[in-house]
Motif scaffolding. Structure first.
Motif, PDB file in Angstrom:
ATOM      1  N   LEU A  35       5.108  -5.056  -1.958  1.00  0.00           N
ATOM      2  CA  LEU A  35       4.271  -6.113  -1.400  1.00  0.00           C
ATOM      3  C   LEU A  35       3.825  -5.762   0.014  1.00  0.00           C
ATOM      4  CD1 LEU A  35       6.414  -9.223  -2.448  1.00  0.00           C
ATOM      5  CD2 LEU A  35       4.377  -8.359  -3.604  1.00  0.00           C
ATOM      6  N   SER A  36       2.598  -6.155   0.342  1.00  0.00           N
ATOM      7  CA  SER A  36       2.123  -6.014   1.713  1.00  0.00           C
ATOM      8  C   SER A  36       2.571  -7.236   2.510  1.00  0.00           C
ATOM      9  CB  SER A  36       0.598  -5.896   1.737  1.00  0.00           C
ATOM     10  OG  SER A  36       0.019  -7.109   1.302  1.00  0.00           O
ATOM     11  N   VAL A  37       2.444  -7.152   3.834  1.00  0.00           N
ATOM     12  CA  VAL A  37       2.838  -8.286   4.683  1.00  0.00           C
ATOM     13  C   VAL A  37       2.003  -9.510   4.356  1.00  0.00           C
ATOM     14  CG1 VAL A  37       2.936  -9.124   7.061  1.00  0.00           C
ATOM     15  CG2 VAL A  37       3.691  -6.805   6.544  1.00  0.00           C
ATOM     16  N   SER A  38       0.707  -9.328   4.141  1.00  0.00           N
ATOM     17  CA  SER A  38      -0.157 -10.467   3.827  1.00  0.00           C
ATOM     18  C   SER A  38       0.220 -11.091   2.491  1.00  0.00           C
ATOM     19  CB  SER A  38      -1.623 -10.022   3.806  1.00  0.00           C
ATOM     20  OG  SER A  38      -1.838  -9.031   2.830  1.00  0.00           O
ATOM     21  N   GLN A  39       0.584 -10.270   1.500  1.00  0.00           N
ATOM     22  CA  GLN A  39       1.004 -10.805   0.205  1.00  0.00           C
ATOM     23  C   GLN A  39       2.293 -11.598   0.340  1.00  0.00           C
ATOM     24  OE1 GLN A  39       1.135  -7.095  -1.953  1.00  0.00           O
ATOM     25  NE2 GLN A  39      -0.791  -7.482  -2.984  1.00  0.00           N
ATOM     26  N   MET A  40       3.222 -11.083   1.134  1.00  0.00           N
ATOM     27  CA  MET A  40       4.488 -11.800   1.324  1.00  0.00           C
ATOM     28  C   MET A  40       4.268 -13.141   2.013  1.00  0.00           C
ATOM     29  SD  MET A  40       7.259  -8.783   2.227  1.00  0.00           S
ATOM     30  CE  MET A  40       6.229  -7.895   3.415  1.00  0.00           C
ATOM     31  N   ASN A  41       3.357 -13.164   2.969  1.00  0.00           N
ATOM     32  CA  ASN A  41       3.093 -14.424   3.670  1.00  0.00           C
ATOM     33  C   ASN A  41       2.401 -15.432   2.769  1.00  0.00           C
ATOM     34  OD1 ASN A  41       4.290 -13.774   6.129  1.00  0.00           O
ATOM     35  ND2 ASN A  41       2.472 -12.717   6.877  1.00  0.00           N
ATOM     36  N   LYS A  42       1.576 -14.944   1.830  1.00  0.00           N
ATOM     37  CA  LYS A  42       0.958 -15.848   0.857  1.00  0.00           C
ATOM     38  C   LYS A  42       2.020 -16.467  -0.044  1.00  0.00           C
ATOM     39  CE  LYS A  42      -3.580 -13.632   0.662  1.00  0.00           C
ATOM     40  NZ  LYS A  42      -4.542 -12.852  -0.180  1.00  0.00           N
ATOM     41  N   MET A  43       3.138 -15.758  -0.202  1.00  0.00           N
ATOM     42  CA  MET A  43       4.255 -16.267  -0.996  1.00  0.00           C
ATOM     43  C   MET A  43       5.254 -17.034  -0.124  1.00  0.00           C
ATOM     44  SD  MET A  43       4.661 -12.724  -3.143  1.00  0.00           S
ATOM     45  CE  MET A  43       6.182 -13.164  -3.954  1.00  0.00           C
TER      46      MET A  43
ATOM     47  N   GLN B  65       0.978   3.092   1.942  1.00  0.00           N
ATOM     48  CA  GLN B  65       0.087   2.020   2.413  1.00  0.00           C
ATOM     49  C   GLN B  65       0.822   0.988   3.263  1.00  0.00           C
ATOM     50  OE1 GLN B  65      -0.077   3.104  -0.943  1.00  0.00           O
ATOM     51  NE2 GLN B  65      -1.765   4.401  -0.291  1.00  0.00           N
ATOM     52  N   GLY B  66       2.125   1.196   3.484  1.00  0.00           N
ATOM     53  CA  GLY B  66       2.887   0.248   4.287  1.00  0.00           C
ATOM     54  C   GLY B  66       3.416  -0.934   3.498  1.00  0.00           C
ATOM     55  N   ASN B  67       3.307  -0.902   2.173  1.00  0.00           N
ATOM     56  CA  ASN B  67       3.821  -1.982   1.340  1.00  0.00           C
ATOM     57  C   ASN B  67       5.344  -1.888   1.247  1.00  0.00           C
ATOM     58  OD1 ASN B  67       1.192  -2.893   0.801  1.00  0.00           O
ATOM     59  ND2 ASN B  67       0.968  -1.407  -0.842  1.00  0.00           N
TER      60      ASN B  67
END
Length: 228
Positions: free
Chosen positions: A190-198, A221-223
Motif C-alpha cells: 500500500l502507498s501512504v495515500s492508500q493507507m490514509n484512505k483506509m 515505488q515506496g509502497n
C-alpha cells in the motif's frame, strides 16, 4: 516507436560512414589529378570543406536523435510505473469492495506481463482467489499474535528518524497494518495515500520507524508491506 528510433540511429551512422568514405576517396583522386599550385577557385578541396559541413550537420542530428531516444525511454518507464501503480490500486479496491473479480483477457494478460514479474504474480493470485466475505472477519487467533512496540524499541530508533512520533500513535498505525496484512490476509503493498484512505493515519515518519525496526518493507515505488 523504440524500433523506429533505433532504425533512424542506424541510418545516421551508415550515412556518416558513407560520407567518410566519399571524403577519403575524393582526397585520393584529387591528389592524383590536381596540378601543382592550382588557382583557389579551381581547387576541388572546396568540395571537401562543404562535405565536412554536411558531416557536422549529420553529427548534430545524431546528437538530437540520441536525446529524443533517451526521453522516449524515460517516458516509457514512467508509463510502465503509472500502469503498475494503477493495477495495484485496482487490486486494493477489489479487496475492499464487492466488485466482481473477472478473469483477465489475453490482451490484458499480455500487457501485464510487460510490467514486472511481481505484478503479474499478484494479478494471477488475485484472479484465482475466490470471493469470500469471510476474509473481512478478523481471526481472533491471528489478532492475538499482535505484539505492540515498547518504549525501548522506539528509543532504539535514531532520533532523526523517530522525530516527534508518539508510541501510542505508532502502535495504532502498526496494528492497522497488522490487521490488514495478517488478520485479513491481504498481500498487495500500500502507498501512504492508500493507507490514509483506509483511515490508517499513515505518515512518512511512522513508516520510516517501522522500516528501521524491520517490521515493514518498501518496494521501488515506496509502497509499504508488512514483513511476515
Amino acid at each position: 516507436m523504440e524500433t523506429a528510433v533505433t532504425r533512424l540511429e542506424t541510418m545516421f551512422q551508415k550515412a556518416e560512414s558513407d560520407l567518410d568514405y566519399i571524403q577519403h576517396k575524393l582526397e585520393f583522386e584529387i591528389m592524383k589529378s590536381l596540378p601543382d599550385n592550382p588557382a583557389e577557385e579551381e581547387n576541388p578541396v572546396t568540395l571537401l570543406e562543404e562535405l565536412s559541413v554536411v558531416k557536422s550537420r549529420y553529427k548534430l542530428l545524431c546528437a538530437q536523435l540520441e536525446k529524443v531516444s533517451i526521453e522516449q525511454r524515460e517516458s516509457m518507464n514512467c508509463i510502465r510505473a503509472a500502469l503498475e501503480n494503477t493495477m495495484k490500486m485496482v487490486q486494493a479496491l477489489q479487496q475492499h469492495t464487492d466488485l466482481e473479480r473477472l478473469p483477465l483477457s489475453e490482451e490484458e494478460q499480455s500487457a501485464a506481463q510487460q510490467l514486472t514479474c511481481q505484478t503479474v504474480k499478484e494479478m494471477k493470485s488475485l484472479v484465482e482467489e475466490p470471493s469470500s466475505s469471510e476474509s473481512a472477519v478478523p481471526d481472533s487467533t491471528e489478532e492475538s499474535q499482535f505484539k505492540p512496540l515498547t518504549e525501548e524499541m522506539l528509543m532504539a530508533v535514531p532520533r532523526t528518524i523517530r522525530s516527534t512520533v508518539k508510541l501510542e500513535d505508532l502502535n495504532s498505525f502498526y496494528r492497522e497494518l497488522f490487521n490488514h496484512f495478517v488478520v485479513n490476509k491481504n498481500r498487495v503493498a500500500l502507498s501512504v495515500s492508500q493507507m490514509n484512505k483506509m483511515n490508517m493515519k499513515a505518515t512518512d515518519s511512522r513508516v520510516r520507524i517501522l522500516k528501521e525496526l524491520s517490521l515493514v518493507e518498501l518496494d521501488k515505488q515506496g509502497n509499504v508491506k508488512l514483513v511476515l
